[in-house]
Design a protein around this motif. Structure first.
Motif, PDB file in Angstrom:
ATOM      1  N   VAL A 292      40.736  43.486  45.184  1.00  0.00           N
ATOM      2  CA  VAL A 292      39.592  43.666  43.968  1.00  0.00           C
ATOM      3  C   VAL A 292      40.892  44.198  42.999  1.00  0.00           C
ATOM      4  CG1 VAL A 292      38.296  46.429  43.711  1.00  0.00           C
ATOM      5  CG2 VAL A 292      37.587  45.099  45.527  1.00  0.00           C
ATOM      6  N   TYR A 293      40.500  44.053  42.089  1.00  0.00           N
ATOM      7  CA  TYR A 293      41.305  44.214  40.446  1.00  0.00           C
ATOM      8  C   TYR A 293      40.253  45.017  38.912  1.00  0.00           C
ATOM      9  CZ  TYR A 293      43.912  40.517  42.562  1.00  0.00           C
ATOM     10  OH  TYR A 293      44.407  38.954  43.493  1.00  0.00           O
ATOM     11  N   THR A 294      41.329  45.801  38.978  1.00  0.00           N
ATOM     12  CA  THR A 294      40.807  45.757  37.354  1.00  0.00           C
ATOM     13  C   THR A 294      40.959  44.666  36.482  1.00  0.00           C
ATOM     14  OG1 THR A 294      42.879  46.955  36.265  1.00  0.00           O
ATOM     15  CG2 THR A 294      41.659  47.996  37.924  1.00  0.00           C
ATOM     16  N   VAL A 295      40.835  44.749  35.351  1.00  0.00           N
ATOM     17  CA  VAL A 295      40.403  44.090  34.499  1.00  0.00           C
ATOM     18  C   VAL A 295      41.703  43.573  33.832  1.00  0.00           C
ATOM     19  CG1 VAL A 295      39.716  42.758  31.574  1.00  0.00           C
ATOM     20  CG2 VAL A 295      38.104  43.945  32.992  1.00  0.00           C
ATOM     21  N   ARG A 296      42.567  44.514  33.533  1.00  0.00           N
ATOM     22  CA  ARG A 296      43.672  44.766  33.240  1.00  0.00           C
ATOM     23  C   ARG A 296      44.608  43.736  34.376  1.00  0.00           C
ATOM     24  NH1 ARG A 296      46.690  50.251  32.196  1.00  0.00           N
ATOM     25  NH2 ARG A 296      45.331  50.368  30.436  1.00  0.00           N
ATOM     26  N   GLN A 297      44.625  44.526  35.693  1.00  0.00           N
ATOM     27  CA  GLN A 297      45.316  43.752  36.720  1.00  0.00           C
ATOM     28  C   GLN A 297      45.041  42.005  37.045  1.00  0.00           C
ATOM     29  OE1 GLN A 297      43.739  45.985  39.794  1.00  0.00           O
ATOM     30  NE2 GLN A 297      45.382  47.264  39.831  1.00  0.00           N
ATOM     31  N   LEU A 298      43.440  41.790  36.733  1.00  0.00           N
ATOM     32  CA  LEU A 298      43.455  40.552  36.609  1.00  0.00           C
ATOM     33  C   LEU A 298      44.255  39.227  35.814  1.00  0.00           C
ATOM     34  CD1 LEU A 298      39.172  40.051  36.915  1.00  0.00           C
ATOM     35  CD2 LEU A 298      40.965  39.850  38.448  1.00  0.00           C
ATOM     36  N   LYS A 299      44.031  39.803  34.582  1.00  0.00           N
ATOM     37  CA  LYS A 299      44.824  39.510  33.228  1.00  0.00           C
ATOM     38  C   LYS A 299      46.210  39.161  34.060  1.00  0.00           C
ATOM     39  CE  LYS A 299      42.375  40.685  29.518  1.00  0.00           C
ATOM     40  NZ  LYS A 299      42.183  41.721  28.372  1.00  0.00           N
ATOM     41  N   GLN A 300      47.021  40.721  34.452  1.00  0.00           N
ATOM     42  CA  GLN A 300      48.250  40.091  34.408  1.00  0.00           C
ATOM     43  C   GLN A 300      48.767  39.736  35.530  1.00  0.00           C
ATOM     44  OE1 GLN A 300      49.842  44.504  35.552  1.00  0.00           O
ATOM     45  NE2 GLN A 300      51.583  43.757  36.556  1.00  0.00           N
ATOM     46  N   LYS A 301      47.734  39.370  36.147  1.00  0.00           N
ATOM     47  CA  LYS A 301      47.970  38.385  37.684  1.00  0.00           C
ATOM     48  C   LYS A 301      47.998  37.254  37.097  1.00  0.00           C
ATOM     49  CE  LYS A 301      47.477  36.873  42.245  1.00  0.00           C
ATOM     50  NZ  LYS A 301      46.876  37.256  43.636  1.00  0.00           N
ATOM     51  N   ALA A 302      46.899  37.006  35.973  1.00  0.00           N
ATOM     52  CA  ALA A 302      46.778  35.507  35.783  1.00  0.00           C
ATOM     53  C   ALA A 302      48.734  35.317  34.750  1.00  0.00           C
ATOM     54  CB  ALA A 302      46.343  35.555  34.885  1.00  0.00           C
ATOM     55  N   GLN A 303      49.140  36.654  34.408  1.00  0.00           N
ATOM     56  CA  GLN A 303      50.807  36.027  33.494  1.00  0.00           C
ATOM     57  C   GLN A 303      51.507  35.893  34.944  1.00  0.00           C
ATOM     58  OE1 GLN A 303      50.878  38.990  30.969  1.00  0.00           O
ATOM     59  NE2 GLN A 303      49.181  38.605  29.385  1.00  0.00           N
ATOM     60  N   GLU A 304      51.489  36.567  35.195  1.00  0.00           N
ATOM     61  CA  GLU A 304      52.238  36.325  36.791  1.00  0.00           C
ATOM     62  C   GLU A 304      52.330  34.788  37.671  1.00  0.00           C
ATOM     63  OE1 GLU A 304      52.757  39.661  38.483  1.00  0.00           O
ATOM     64  OE2 GLU A 304      53.019  40.793  36.445  1.00  0.00           O
ATOM     65  N   ASN A 305      50.592  34.863  37.214  1.00  0.00           N
ATOM     66  CA  ASN A 305      50.556  34.010  38.518  1.00  0.00           C
ATOM     67  C   ASN A 305      50.152  31.571  38.141  1.00  0.00           C
ATOM     68  OD1 ASN A 305      50.127  32.027  40.744  1.00  0.00           O
ATOM     69  ND2 ASN A 305      48.386  33.923  42.327  1.00  0.00           N
ATOM     70  N   PRO A 306      51.003  31.195  38.503  1.00  0.00           N
ATOM     71  CA  PRO A 306      50.486  30.066  37.166  1.00  0.00           C
ATOM     72  C   PRO A 306      49.395  29.177  37.993  1.00  0.00           C
ATOM     73  CG  PRO A 306      52.155  28.944  38.685  1.00  0.00           C
ATOM     74  CD  PRO A 306      52.190  30.637  38.616  1.00  0.00           C
ATOM     75  N   GLU A 307      49.159  29.834  39.543  1.00  0.00           N
ATOM     76  CA  GLU A 307      47.643  28.764  39.654  1.00  0.00           C
ATOM     77  C   GLU A 307      46.347  30.212  39.675  1.00  0.00           C
ATOM     78  OE1 GLU A 307      48.479  27.150  43.310  1.00  0.00           O
ATOM     79  OE2 GLU A 307      50.973  26.425  42.636  1.00  0.00           O
ATOM     80  N   ALA A 308      45.209  29.647  40.449  1.00  0.00           N
ATOM     81  CA  ALA A 308      44.166  29.332  40.607  1.00  0.00           C
ATOM     82  C   ALA A 308      43.963  31.061  40.999  1.00  0.00           C
ATOM     83  CB  ALA A 308      43.128  28.857  40.292  1.00  0.00           C
ATOM     84  N   PHE A 309      43.602  31.708  40.991  1.00  0.00           N
ATOM     85  CA  PHE A 309      42.862  32.792  42.445  1.00  0.00           C
ATOM     86  C   PHE A 309      42.011  33.732  42.258  1.00  0.00           C
ATOM     87  CE2 PHE A 309      44.417  35.856  38.582  1.00  0.00           C
ATOM     88  CZ  PHE A 309      44.050  36.296  38.975  1.00  0.00           C
ATOM     89  N   PHE A 310      41.202  34.476  42.730  1.00  0.00           N
ATOM     90  CA  PHE A 310      39.633  34.821  43.029  1.00  0.00           C
ATOM     91  C   PHE A 310      40.633  36.428  43.432  1.00  0.00           C
ATOM     92  CE2 PHE A 310      40.052  30.691  45.031  1.00  0.00           C
ATOM     93  CZ  PHE A 310      39.141  30.139  44.025  1.00  0.00           C
ATOM     94  N   GLY A 311      39.358  37.269  43.331  1.00  0.00           N
ATOM     95  CA  GLY A 311      39.474  38.684  43.446  1.00  0.00           C
ATOM     96  C   GLY A 311      37.746  39.144  42.880  1.00  0.00           C
ATOM     97  N   ILE A 312      38.022  40.552  42.926  1.00  0.00           N
ATOM     98  CA  ILE A 312      36.557  41.323  42.748  1.00  0.00           C
ATOM     99  C   ILE A 312      36.790  42.467  41.344  1.00  0.00           C
ATOM    100  CG2 ILE A 312      34.651  42.633  44.166  1.00  0.00           C
ATOM    101  CD1 ILE A 312      35.466  42.079  46.610  1.00  0.00           C
TER     102      ILE A 312
END
Length: 461
Positions: A292-312
């Protein structure tokens, strides 16, 4: 090497006692072991390979011996190498025993390489090598005898269990996954194929030799003619897949008219960017997504992780333009190149589309851009497409187009600014201004108790 000492594959016969054969390796299997019939406490080891010495003739070779000999032999050459085989036994094929699981060959015979008296060496004669090398690009089956990927998809489960030939381009090469079953180590690689009828089709490889070959290929540039690929229905995906098996022979960048036409299409569609939209990894079942992520966490992980990921994310749908022009909600794409087709157009506007001279074919589906928001920010322009859009909106495309403006507005406010439980795939993308591309995999109104529980956990974290 004197030319007269080498026996062509087409002339091999069991009467030859000390044959000398030269050919280029076009296929190779992994090592297998079996208990020795005479001594059950000792294992015998074996592997097979296929050699070709002319456009029309090739033969299977099986090597037998102890672990050290077979391991050393298999490591001494690879697919694409030219080898000389001396003192192999010429035996008649037996399709009722093991030969039915080997590649089909025009020869009635096979070669048996035995540790005690056979020799296999890399060919050292440059004239012979220069003659053999072009053979690696000639398919072992008729170059016109293959199924387009679109025909496989169209036939669906009717083709389950079929063994067919495929001509396709390589789109993506996945990561090799190692596993252990019953104490034996194995590996698996998934390659995505495409042609002018289908933009993505899975090919599964299990053999290490095949995997090593695939890892040398260049996506969007390499073409494959796969002779005798097995087609099965994958119930987990709900779609057809192809598998490389012990009978398969893979020809890389085949030198045929059909491959040349496909290569031209591959080059054009790759340069146009039409393949980029679905380059991301396969979606996973939503029930397997638990983070589970907040919107900010989704954006932050996308910046740190070059690969696609899945979440709620438990977010509000803050933008949902259902009451705008129908053309912004429902889009039509060319079935061949996946380009958007303007309303009322009867042909594809993509100048590079391979189907421009053929009967126009298109698919219509929901294609919405949705904004997701919570107390930490907004994730803009997330894709909500068919078939998930139908489930979220509770109507089909036909039903939606028949709604009045007031009915569409009512549907919009049923979801807008409501807290939803949203399963999302997030893909970092330099092509988008925000740097993030989101795709909604599932969406439903959230249970208030569940929201409170997860929000509390996120704040504590």
């Amino acid at each position: 090497m004197a030319a007269h000492t080498v026996i062509p594959i087409s002339e091999l016969h069991p009467n030859f006692t000390h044959p000398k054969v030269v050919g280029i390796i076009i296929g190779k299997t992994d090592i297998k072991s079996f208990p020795d019939r005479r001594n059950a406490s000792v294992d015998r080891f074996t592997f097979s390979f296929t050699i070709k010495d002319s456009p029309d003739f090739f033969i299977n070779v099986t090597a037998w011996g102890n672990d050290r000999y077979i391991t050393g032999l298999t490591n001494s050459f690879s697919i694409g190498d030219c080898v000389t085989i001396e003192n192999a036994l010429v035996a008649t094929k037996d399709l009722e025993k093991g030969d039915q699981f080997s590649p089909a060959t025009p020869s009635h015979y096979k070669l048996l390489v035995m540790e005690a008296h056979s020799l296999v060496n890399l060919c050292a004669d440059m004239d012979t090598i220069d003659r053999l090398l072009p053979l690696i690009h000639l398919p072992v089956k008729d170059s016109t005898d293959f199924y387009p990927l679109g025909d496989i998809v169209a036939n669906g489960q009717k083709m389950h269990g079929s063994v067919i030939n495929i001509l396709a381009a390589v789109k993506l090469i996945g990561e090799t996954k190692e596993f252990t079953t019953d104490g034996r180590k194995g590996q698996r690689l998934e390659v995505k194929l495409f042609d002018d009828s289908v933009s993505s089709f899975p090919l599964i490889c299990w053999d290490r030799e095949t995997i090593q070959l695939m890892q040398t290929l260049i996506p969007k540039e390499s073409l494959l003619f796969i002779a005798d690929a097995k087609i099965t229905f994958d119930s987990f995906r709900g779609s057809m897949v192809a598998t490389v098996n012990s009978r398969s022979i893979i020809t890389v960048n085949p030198d045929t008219k059909e491959a040349s036409l496909l290569f031209s299409y591959t080059k054009e569609v790759s340069e146009s960017g039409a393949l980029d939209e679905d380059e991301t990894p396969e979606d996973v079942p939503v029930e397997s997504i638990t983070d589970v992520y907040t919107v900010r966490q989704l954006k932050q992980k996308a910046q740190e992780n070059p690969e696609a990921f899945f979440g709620i994310t438990y977010s509000f749908i803050s933008k949902l333009d259902l009451d705008s022009s129908v053309s912004k909600v429902i889009r039509t794409r060319c079935s061949r190149c996946k380009f958007l087709v303007p309303e009322d157009m009867l042909s594809c506007t993509n100048q590079l589309c391979p189907g421009r001279d053929q009967v126009f074919s298109a698919a219509t589906c929901f294609d919405l851009l949705v904004d997701l928001s919570d107390h930490t920010g907004s994730l803009q322009a997330c894709h909500l497409r068919s078939p998930m859009a139908e489930k979220t909106l509770g109507c089909t495309i036909e039903e939606f187009t028949s709604l009045t403006d007031d009915e569409r507005t009512k549907m919009k406010w049923r979801l807008l600014l409501e807290r939803c439980k949203i399963y999302v795939k997030v893909v970092p993308s330099a092509k988008i201004k925000t740097g993030v591309r989101g795709t909604i995999l599932a969406c439903s109104l959230a249970d208030p108790g569940e929201v409170k529980q997860h929000m509390s956990a996120l704040q504590q974290h």
